[in-house]
Design a protein around this motif. Structure first.
Motif, PDB file in Angstrom:
ATOM      1  N   THR A 157      -4.496  -6.503   9.774  1.00  0.00           N
ATOM      2  CA  THR A 157      -3.279  -6.019   9.121  1.00  0.00           C
ATOM      3  C   THR A 157      -3.634  -5.130   7.941  1.00  0.00           C
ATOM      4  OG1 THR A 157      -2.049  -7.973   9.815  1.00  0.00           O
ATOM      5  CG2 THR A 157      -1.169  -6.726   7.951  1.00  0.00           C
ATOM      6  N   GLY A 158      -4.676  -5.514   7.196  1.00  0.00           N
ATOM      7  CA  GLY A 158      -5.224  -4.690   6.127  1.00  0.00           C
ATOM      8  C   GLY A 158      -6.664  -4.334   6.428  1.00  0.00           C
ATOM      9  N   ILE A 159      -7.362  -3.803   5.433  1.00  0.00           N
ATOM     10  CA  ILE A 159      -8.772  -3.438   5.585  1.00  0.00           C
ATOM     11  C   ILE A 159      -9.535  -3.969   4.372  1.00  0.00           C
ATOM     12  CG2 ILE A 159     -10.448  -1.559   5.784  1.00  0.00           C
ATOM     13  CD1 ILE A 159      -8.257   0.185   6.961  1.00  0.00           C
ATOM     14  N   GLY A 182      -4.701  -2.104  11.142  1.00  0.00           N
ATOM     15  CA  GLY A 182      -3.958  -2.526  12.329  1.00  0.00           C
ATOM     16  C   GLY A 182      -2.464  -2.435  12.095  1.00  0.00           C
ATOM     17  N   GLY A 183      -2.031  -2.774  10.865  1.00  0.00           N
ATOM     18  CA  GLY A 183      -0.614  -2.652  10.549  1.00  0.00           C
ATOM     19  C   GLY A 183      -0.125  -1.224  10.605  1.00  0.00           C
ATOM     20  N   ALA A 184      -0.948  -0.279  10.150  1.00  0.00           N
ATOM     21  CA  ALA A 184      -0.567   1.136  10.175  1.00  0.00           C
ATOM     22  C   ALA A 184      -0.490   1.648  11.611  1.00  0.00           C
ATOM     23  CB  ALA A 184      -1.577   1.957   9.375  1.00  0.00           C
ATOM     24  N   SER A 212      -2.472  -7.843  15.414  1.00  0.00           N
ATOM     25  CA  SER A 212      -2.711  -8.651  16.618  1.00  0.00           C
ATOM     26  C   SER A 212      -1.988  -8.060  17.822  1.00  0.00           C
ATOM     27  CB  SER A 212      -2.273 -10.098  16.386  1.00  0.00           C
ATOM     28  OG  SER A 212      -0.914 -10.169  16.010  1.00  0.00           O
ATOM     29  N   ASP A 213      -0.813  -7.449  17.610  1.00  0.00           N
ATOM     30  CA  ASP A 213      -0.121  -6.762  18.715  1.00  0.00           C
ATOM     31  C   ASP A 213      -0.945  -5.564  19.200  1.00  0.00           C
ATOM     32  OD1 ASP A 213       2.025  -8.501  18.536  1.00  0.00           O
ATOM     33  OD2 ASP A 213       3.158  -7.196  17.182  1.00  0.00           O
ATOM     34  N   VAL A 214      -1.530  -4.838  18.260  1.00  0.00           N
ATOM     35  CA  VAL A 214      -2.376  -3.703  18.632  1.00  0.00           C
ATOM     36  C   VAL A 214      -3.590  -4.179  19.422  1.00  0.00           C
ATOM     37  CG1 VAL A 214      -3.775  -1.781  17.760  1.00  0.00           C
ATOM     38  CG2 VAL A 214      -1.618  -2.371  16.635  1.00  0.00           C
TER      39      VAL A 214
END
Length: 418
Positions: A242-244, A290-292, A308-310
Motif C-alpha cells: 500500500t505504501g513504500i 500498490g495503492g497508487a 493486495s488487489d493489484v
C-alpha cells in the motif's frame, strides 16, 4: 530454518563483538559464545574468556538451571594429547516460545515461533489499521492466545512478543512517530496495550511479557538477511505494498537512523503532482506504490482498491496491471539508484504486493541506467525468499536477540533466582 545468530534486538550491536575476559565474563556472555558457535565446549569457553574451569562450570550451571543450555553430542578432543571427546553445549530452543505479528494496512499475520525461528502455529486474516490501535491490538491479543493453544505450549512459555507495523517507530519507546498510513497511532502505547491484550485473552495465569515494536520493512530486512544472506554486510530491502518503505541491515545491525525514520523512501519527492496520504504532493508512494497502482486501475474501470488487489491481478496476468507495475518499478528504480550509490549494498531485495517480474524488470531498467557501474558491480537484485513470513521471522528474531543478549540475560537470570 537457519538459526537467528546473536545480534541484539532493540539495541543491536555488531555480532562477533569482543566478549569480556577474566572474571568479568558473565553467564550471559558465555551463552552468547555458545549461541554464536564461537565456543561450544567447556574448554573452548575457558580459552575464549580466560575463566578458570571452576568458574566456567559455575556460570554454565546457572544457564542449565534456567533451562537455556543443554548438552549435545561429543565434539572434538580438546587436548592435543588425546582423550575422550568433549561434550558440546547447545542453546536449548525448547524452553520458551515467542509471539510475532506483522500488520499491514488491511490485514495481519501472527505466529508462535521457537527460539530459533521455526513457526509452530500461524494465522492470517483481515485486520484494518484504520480501526485504530485499541481495536487492532485487542484483536491481535486474541489471535495470540488462540495460537498458543494451537501450538500446544502453555501461555507461560511465551517469553516475549515482536510486532512489525507499517510506520516509523522509535525503538526506545516502541511508539510510532507521525505514521502517514496509521491514523490514530501516533505516540500510542503499543507495548502496553498489546501486552495487556495477550494476558487478558490467555487467561489469569498469563503474565505480562516484553513487547518489542519496529517498522515492518526493518523487520522484513532483518528476517531475510538473517535467514538467507548472513554474510552480506550491507543488505537493503524495499517493500512495495500500500505504501513504500525500505529496511537496511548494515554489519548485522538494523539501521534505523536517530529516531526510527531511516528508510522512509516512499516520501521522497519525485516531481509528480499526485497527493500523498502524508498530505504532501509528489511523493514516490503517491505514484508508484500498490495503492497508487490500484487507484489508476480503478480510474480505468478495473476493480482494485489496494496493493493486495493489484497482486491478485498481476498473478492473473492482467495486462493493464502488468504495464502499470512495470512503470511503477521504473519510478522506484530511479530513486533506488541514489539509495544504492549511498549505501553500496551487496543485496537489494524487492518485497511486498508488487514484488513480481513486471515491477522487478522496471526497477532494474532504471537502476542500472542511473546508478554508477561501480555501485552495481557486486549488487544482486532479488525478490523475497521468506515471502509473507519475512516480517514474522524478523519480529521473532528481534525478541530473541534482545532477551538473550548478555546484559539482559544476566538480568533475567537474576530474576529467575539462578
Amino acid at each position: 530454518m537457519q538459526s537467528w545468530g546473536t545480534q541484539e534486538g532493540a539495541h543491536d550491536r555488531k555480532a562477533g563483538s569482543d566478549v569480556k575476559t577474566g572474571n568479568q565474563a558473565s553467564a550471559g556472555e558465555l551463552l552468547e559464545l555458545v549461541r554464536s558457535g564461537r565456543a561450544t565446549t567447556r574448554g573452548a569457553l575457558q580459552r575464549a574468556t580466560g575463566l578458570s574451569r571452576a568458574t566456567v562450570g559455575q556460570r554454565l550451571d546457572r544457564l542449565f538451571r534456567a533451562g537455556w543450555l543443554r548438552e549435545g553430542a561429543g565434539g572434538p578432543v580438546d587436548s592435543p594429547l588425546g582423550g575422550r571427546p568433549s561434550i558440546t553445549l547447545e542453546f536449548d530452543d525448547e524452553h520458551a516460545v515467542v509471539l510475532a505479528a506483522d500488520l499491514d494496512t488491511r490485514h495481519g499475520r501472527a505466529a508462535v515461533l521457537t527460539l530459533t525461528g521455526e513457526i509452530l502455529a500461524e494465522h492470517a486474516g483481515p485486520l484494518v489499521i484504520d480501526d485504530g490501535p485499541e481495536a487492532v491490538l485487542g484483536e491481535l491479543g486474541r489471535w495470540f492466545a488462540e495460537l498458543v493453544v494451537k501450538s500446544g505450549r502453555p501461555a507461560d512459555a511465551v517469553c516475549g512478543i515482536g510486532l512489525a507495523v507499517p510506520g516509523p517507530v522509535d525503538s526506545e519507546t516502541g511508539r510510532v512517530v507521525q505514521p502517514p498510513i496509521m491514523p490514530g497511532w501516533d505516540g500510542y502505547d503499543i507495548r502496553g496495550r498489546l501486552g495487556r491484550a495477550f494476558a487478558e485473552h490467555a487467561g489469569t495465569g498469563a503474565v505480562r511479557v516484553p513487547v518489542l515494536v519496529d517498522n515492518d520493512a526493518n523487520l522484513m530486512a532483518y528476517g531475510e538477511q538473517r535467514a538467507g544472506y548472513p554474510d552480506c554486510s550491507a543488505f537493503a530491502l524495499v517493500k512495495v505494498s500500500t505504501g513504500i518503505g525500505a529496511g537496511m541491515v548494515v554489519g548485522g545491525t538494523v539501521y534505523r537512523g536517530v529516531d526510527g525514520g531511516a528508510g522512509d523512501i516512499g516520501h521522497i519527492r519525485v516531481g509528480a503532482d499526485a497527493l500523498c496520504r502524508c498530505g504532501s504532493y509528489g511523493c514516490l508512494a503517491a505514484v508508484a506504490s500498490g495503492g497508487a497502482v490500484a487507484r489508476r486501475l480503478a480510474e480505468s474501470g478495473v476493480a482494485a482498491s489496494s496493493g493486495s488487489d493489484v497482486r491478485e491481478l498481476l498473478a492473473a496476468g492482467h495486462p493493464e496491471a502488468t504495464a502499470l507495475a512495470r512503470e511503477a518499478g521504473r519510478q522506484v528504480g530511479d530513486v533506488l539508484a541514489t539509495v544504492v550509490t549511498l549505501l553500496n549494498p551487496g543485496v537489494l531485495m524487492i518485497a511486498g504486493d508488487l514484488a513480481g517480474t513486471p515491477f522487478l524488470t522496471g526497477v532494474r531498467e532504471l537502476l542500472y541506467q542511473r546508478a554508477l557501474p561501480r555501485s552495481t558491480a557486486h549488487l544482486d537484485v532479488v525478490t523475497s525468499r521468506l515471502g509473507e513470513r519475512a516480517g514474522l521471522v524478523g519480529a521473532g528474531a528481534l525478541v530473541v536477540e534482545h532477551l538473550y543478549a548478555p546484559e539482559r540475560a544476566e538480568e533475567r537470570l537474576a530474576a529467575l533466582g539462578v
